[in-house]
Design an enzyme around this catalytic site. Sequence first.
Site, short mmCIF file in Angstrom:
data_model
loop_
_atom_site.label_atom_id
_atom_site.label_comp_id
_atom_site.label_asym_id
_atom_site.label_seq_id
_atom_site.Cartn_x
_atom_site.Cartn_y
_atom_site.Cartn_z
N THR A 209 56.02 42.12 80.45
CA THR A 209 54.92 41.25 80.06
C THR A 209 54.80 40.10 81.05
O THR A 209 55.58 39.99 81.99
CB THR A 209 55.16 40.71 78.64
OG1 THR A 209 56.43 40.05 78.60
CG2 THR A 209 55.14 41.84 77.62
N TYR A 210 53.83 39.23 80.82
CA TYR A 210 53.53 38.13 81.75
C TYR A 210 54.79 37.36 82.12
O TYR A 210 55.49 36.85 81.25
CB TYR A 210 52.52 37.18 81.09
CG TYR A 210 52.08 36.05 81.99
CD1 TYR A 210 51.17 36.26 83.02
CD2 TYR A 210 52.60 34.77 81.81
CE1 TYR A 210 50.77 35.22 83.83
CE2 TYR A 210 52.20 33.72 82.63
CZ TYR A 210 51.29 33.96 83.64
OH TYR A 210 50.90 32.93 84.46
N PRO A 211 55.11 37.28 83.43
CA PRO A 211 56.40 36.72 83.84
C PRO A 211 56.45 35.21 84.00
O PRO A 211 57.52 34.61 83.92
CB PRO A 211 56.65 37.40 85.19
CG PRO A 211 55.27 37.59 85.75
CD PRO A 211 54.39 37.88 84.56
N ARG A 212 55.32 34.57 84.26
CA ARG A 212 55.36 33.13 84.54
C ARG A 212 55.32 32.33 83.24
O ARG A 212 54.34 31.65 82.92
CB ARG A 212 54.21 32.73 85.46
CG ARG A 212 54.36 33.30 86.86
CD ARG A 212 53.27 32.81 87.79
NE ARG A 212 53.48 33.30 89.14
CZ ARG A 212 54.23 32.72 90.06
NH1 ARG A 212 54.87 31.60 89.77
NH2 ARG A 212 54.36 33.23 91.27
#
Length: 377
Positions: free
Chosen positions: A23-26
Amino acid sequence: MKVYPSFLKAGNSNRNGSHKLITYPRTDCRYLAAAQHPEAPTVMQALSQNGFAKWVSSANTQLKSRAFNDKKITAHTAIIPTANSAGRLNRDEAALYAMIVHTYLAQFYPDHHYQMTRIETVCQSELFISNGKQVQQIGWKALFPAPVKEAKADNHSDEPPLPALKKGDVICIDAKTEAKQTRPPPPYTEGSLIKAMANVARFVDDEKLRKVLREHQGIGTEATRAGIIETLKKRHFLTTSGKSLISTPLGQQLIAQIPEQLGNPAITAWWEQQLTEVEQGRVEPEAFEARAVNWLNRLLVAVDAVQMTQPMQSDKAANGQYRKRGKKGGHRGGNPPTAKMIAFAEKLANEKGLSLPKKYNHDFAVCKRFLDQYVKQ
């Protein structure tokens, strides 16, 4: 972070493009939405096909850890694997993917249980403490076997069980003293400093503020901490010696000159606490703004004006290696004033019919003295 761009696109392609494995890493959020819990069986099935069948077999999707908490969700949820199939991953991508997978699977493993035994022994009026540890259920720790170095550093790892004793037993047969010296903590590396920034709560004494910092992940975010360190290096506040980060004289001057509160991580916690109260509707934005302005005014009053007017010099400036703007052989000295300071000084001189001092646009101290002298008149 360099692994992420290719990592997000890794996987088997289909007509819709490449699958994403995580999923979105940041994000620095460490919690998941309750709605993500029912998706676990589907994700587990994909993980089994991606080489984690051994670990999936011990997971129980009926378990629900504290990580599933809608109240703790920020802009994004924590990083977890998706239900997509993995293609070929290079070494770094595979290691990172395994780390994310194991952390996700840990939410569906039983608790880690162990029994601690503590014996307090008095010998020659001195108190000695012995600890013993016996693991009763490995639980989620099976997913994270400690490296040899870490296992040796763990004070409680591989400790033999302590003998059965009762109060009053005599066990001190002999004692001797050894003369040793304590060692200062080692310098930070970029990796250890990033960890310290994330866990800055341990440097705060106030329990309430420490709790706030733990909830907000400390200083910066996962996406910005490395950039903060790079900025400090570019501005010559930090330098490197091998893998170690060392503060420069310029950085030490900065810390010596700014108010102590600005260098205190507890202030970060305090502001986060105030913003949370605004977000939850317990404090009106106008009240928060007034509080912030009041705090800033008190901070400015506390600033040592004389100290702050002293120009700071980097190592190169102190050694005469920085040449100020101008003709060859021109002024050498402290740091130059900022563009805004120069513009303000020129505007002030024009409005009041003043003569600008020599080197006002080259020397911070000269420009600052001029502004201090006339700005309040």
